[in-house]
Design a protein around this motif. Structure first.
Motif, PDB file in Angstrom:
ATOM      1  N   SER A  39       0.829  -1.211   0.000  1.00 19.99           N
ATOM      2  CA  SER A  39       0.000   0.000   0.000  1.00 19.99           C
ATOM      3  C   SER A  39       0.865   1.265   0.000  1.00 19.99           C
ATOM      4  O   SER A  39       0.563   2.237  -0.690  1.00 19.99           O
ATOM      5  N   GLN A  40       1.996   1.227   0.760  1.00 21.80           N
ATOM      6  CA  GLN A  40       2.915   2.376   0.774  1.00 21.80           C
ATOM      7  C   GLN A  40       3.523   2.604  -0.609  1.00 21.80           C
ATOM      8  O   GLN A  40       3.674   3.731  -1.064  1.00 21.80           O
ATOM      9  N   ILE A  41       3.907   1.506  -1.250  1.00 25.65           N
ATOM     10  CA  ILE A  41       4.518   1.601  -2.581  1.00 25.65           C
ATOM     11  C   ILE A  41       3.535   2.224  -3.565  1.00 25.65           C
ATOM     12  O   ILE A  41       3.887   3.127  -4.332  1.00 25.65           O
ATOM     13  N   ALA A  45       4.109   5.712  -5.463  1.00 26.33           N
ATOM     14  CA  ALA A  45       4.203   5.668  -6.929  1.00 26.33           C
ATOM     15  C   ALA A  45       3.050   6.430  -7.587  1.00 26.33           C
ATOM     16  O   ALA A  45       3.057   6.645  -8.803  1.00 26.33           O
ATOM     17  N   GLY A  46       2.059   6.814  -6.780  1.00 27.05           N
ATOM     18  CA  GLY A  46       0.919   7.556  -7.319  1.00 27.05           C
ATOM     19  C   GLY A  46      -0.026   6.696  -8.137  1.00 27.05           C
ATOM     20  O   GLY A  46      -0.647   7.165  -9.097  1.00 27.05           O
ATOM     21  N   ILE A  47      -0.136   5.429  -7.769  1.00 29.47           N
ATOM     22  CA  ILE A  47      -1.073   4.538  -8.453  1.00 29.47           C
ATOM     23  C   ILE A  47      -1.943   3.837  -7.420  1.00 29.47           C
ATOM     24  O   ILE A  47      -1.646   3.854  -6.222  1.00 29.47           O
ATOM     25  N   GLY A  48      -3.025   3.231  -7.874  1.00 29.23           N
ATOM     26  CA  GLY A  48      -3.910   2.505  -6.961  1.00 29.23           C
ATOM     27  C   GLY A  48      -3.274   1.196  -6.521  1.00 29.23           C
ATOM     28  O   GLY A  48      -2.427   0.638  -7.218  1.00 29.23           O
ATOM     29  N   ARG A  49      -3.708   0.712  -5.336  1.00 31.21           N
ATOM     30  CA  ARG A  49      -3.165  -0.523  -4.809  1.00 31.21           C
ATOM     31  C   ARG A  49      -3.538  -1.708  -5.725  1.00 31.21           C
ATOM     32  O   ARG A  49      -2.724  -2.593  -5.980  1.00 31.21           O
ATOM     33  N   ALA A  50      -4.775  -1.678  -6.232  1.00 26.25           N
ATOM     34  CA  ALA A  50      -5.237  -2.751  -7.114  1.00 26.25           C
ATOM     35  C   ALA A  50      -4.400  -2.790  -8.393  1.00 26.25           C
ATOM     36  O   ALA A  50      -4.062  -3.856  -8.911  1.00 26.25           O
ATOM     37  N   THR A  51      -4.050  -1.593  -8.886  1.00 31.35           N
ATOM     38  CA  THR A  51      -3.217  -1.512 -10.093  1.00 31.35           C
ATOM     39  C   THR A  51      -1.843  -2.132  -9.833  1.00 31.35           C
ATOM     40  O   THR A  51      -1.337  -2.916 -10.635  1.00 31.35           O
ATOM     41  N   PHE A  56       2.675  -6.585  -9.912  1.00 30.86           N
ATOM     42  CA  PHE A  56       3.548  -7.396  -9.056  1.00 30.86           C
ATOM     43  C   PHE A  56       2.734  -8.093  -7.969  1.00 30.86           C
ATOM     44  O   PHE A  56       1.912  -7.437  -7.331  1.00 30.86           O
ATOM     45  N   PRO A  57       3.001  -9.374  -7.732  1.00 32.19           N
ATOM     46  CA  PRO A  57       2.222 -10.081  -6.693  1.00 32.19           C
ATOM     47  C   PRO A  57       2.578  -9.669  -5.265  1.00 32.19           C
ATOM     48  O   PRO A  57       1.737  -9.711  -4.380  1.00 32.19           O
ATOM     49  N   ASP A  58       3.845  -9.272  -5.039  1.00 23.51           N
ATOM     50  CA  ASP A  58       4.252  -8.903  -3.677  1.00 23.51           C
ATOM     51  C   ASP A  58       5.515  -8.040  -3.698  1.00 23.51           C
ATOM     52  O   ASP A  58       6.091  -7.800  -4.765  1.00 23.51           O
ATOM     53  N   VAL A  59       5.917  -7.569  -2.512  1.00 27.67           N
ATOM     54  CA  VAL A  59       7.084  -6.692  -2.392  1.00 27.67           C
ATOM     55  C   VAL A  59       8.341  -7.391  -2.909  1.00 27.67           C
ATOM     56  O   VAL A  59       9.188  -6.787  -3.571  1.00 27.67           O
ATOM     57  N   GLU A  60       8.451  -8.687  -2.615  1.00 27.90           N
ATOM     58  CA  GLU A  60       9.629  -9.440  -3.032  1.00 27.90           C
ATOM     59  C   GLU A  60       9.796  -9.409  -4.556  1.00 27.90           C
ATOM     60  O   GLU A  60      10.905  -9.245  -5.063  1.00 27.90           O
ATOM     61  N   ALA A  61       8.687  -9.542  -5.269  1.00 34.62           N
ATOM     62  CA  ALA A  61       8.742  -9.509  -6.739  1.00 34.62           C
ATOM     63  C   ALA A  61       9.207  -8.140  -7.236  1.00 34.62           C
ATOM     64  O   ALA A  61       9.953  -8.040  -8.217  1.00 34.62           O
ATOM     65  N   ILE A  62       8.778  -7.075  -6.555  1.00 36.12           N
ATOM     66  CA  ILE A  62       9.206  -5.727  -6.963  1.00 36.12           C
ATOM     67  C   ILE A  62      10.702  -5.565  -6.708  1.00 36.12           C
ATOM     68  O   ILE A  62      11.445  -5.028  -7.542  1.00 36.12           O
ATOM     69  N   LEU A  63      11.156  -6.042  -5.549  1.00 34.33           N
ATOM     70  CA  LEU A  63      12.585  -5.924  -5.221  1.00 34.33           C
ATOM     71  C   LEU A  63      13.434  -6.701  -6.220  1.00 34.33           C
ATOM     72  O   LEU A  63      14.506  -6.245  -6.625  1.00 34.33           O
ATOM     73  N   SER A  64      12.940  -7.856  -6.612  1.00 40.40           N
ATOM     74  CA  SER A  64      13.660  -8.678  -7.574  1.00 40.40           C
ATOM     75  C   SER A  64      13.766  -7.942  -8.915  1.00 40.40           C
ATOM     76  O   SER A  64      14.828  -7.914  -9.545  1.00 40.40           O
TER      77      SER A  64
END
Lengths: 201, 201
Positions: A39-41, A45-51, A56-64
């Motif tokens: 939700s913080q991300i 990023a200025g986008i909706g959480r659903a978007t 990305f499925p989770d924080v780990e995927a974004i970090l990767s």
């Protein structure tokens, strides 16, 4: 769909993706790895959480994905230096210095980040990291081969083996205390590449 | 308890511990990391399952202890070579070769082991690994300092920085295809340590 429309969608997707990666990098730098939520991300990023969840499925995927982008940007940076004008020996020295600087910066970044040590544990080195390492090795190997042909470095050891030597030796920059020490490391590493028993070098 | 009795208990405990580590190493080499169970280890070590659990809570703990024993044995091996007779330059070359051989053997062992890659993920590098790394660095640093004082190597870069250079450069032996290539790596690494602008070296 018309081509223009596809391009626009593609560009939009890329922009959202980049924004998510930038937001995550900023939040991790501020709160550490474990303190970042989807939700913080999304907010940053200025986008909706659903978007965000569509990308990305989770924080780990974004970090990767962020890690992959980092590695690719380093490769691009090093390749640009390698492809500059000038003789192979000079370009080799520049590439070695740039690589040592990357290692130094990366380690310094992790030191300042309280949860930095966890990143390596969290990110299982995926296919993209292995591929990037392979590219990096090939880039060093080609440049070393060119420098050996030009007589700038030793030719009694294969460029592939010398590339492994350089890449490993320069990771020591990550454990050094200063930029100046990283420069000395490059000088020592370069000395190892010199032609043996050649007083002119 | 009389001293003799305590010594006997201590020796017995040590023997059971060693037997468990040896049995685990043998089973992992045969079946891979994920295929080893506490009951198999107990059988192979010739002790009861309940006894094994008095020494180690799970397979991971045994593997961790085994890893620690490996590192300690490498340190002992390198220290013995360092403390041999002879001048510092010769002993340095021998220690570098021994360290490269350890890296080469270790990587080769992991390549042959189907589940080898998982070991690093399973074993969170604990305090003992950090401590062993520290000892290793100190050992290299002292030997390099001695060699620099004797005029065998460069003295324009501190022994501590040169130790980091050596340790990192030689880990490249793990990615090399042969023993001969590991020897060439040592020669290249040693060339980096030579005094610059000194035709006599």
């Amino acid at each position: 769909m018309p081509k223009l429309w596809t391009d626009t969608i593609e560009a939009h997707r890329e922009a959202v993706r980049e924004a998510a990666l930038d937001a995550t990098a900023a939040l991790v730098a501020e709160h550490g790895l474990t303190g970042v939520k989807m939700s913080q991300i999304a907010t940053k990023a200025g986008i909706g959480r659903a978007t965000l969840y569509k990308y990305f499925p989770d924080v780990e995927a974004i970090l990767s994905a962020w890690h992959e982008r980092q590695i690719r940007s380093h490769l691009t940076q090093l390749t640009e230096i390698r492809d500059q004008d000038g003789d192979a020996g000079d370009r080799l020295e520049k590439v070695l210095n740039a690589y040592a600087a990357i290692q130094f910066q990366r380690a310094r970044h992790h030191r300042h980040e309280p949860h930095g040590a966890e990143l390596a544990a969290l990110l299982h080195p995926g296919e993209h990291v292995a591929q990037a390492q392979h590219h990096l090795h090939a880039m060093f190997r080609d440049l070393l081969s060119e420098a050996a042909d030009a007589g700038d470095i030793r030719d009694d050891v294969s460029p592939g083996e010398l590339a492994s030597y350089c890449l490993h030796a320069l990771t020591a920059a990550g454990s050094l205390p200063s930029d100046a020490a990283a420069h000395r490391l490059v000088a020592v590493t370069l000395a190892g590449l010199r032609r043996p028993a050649d007083p002119a070098h």
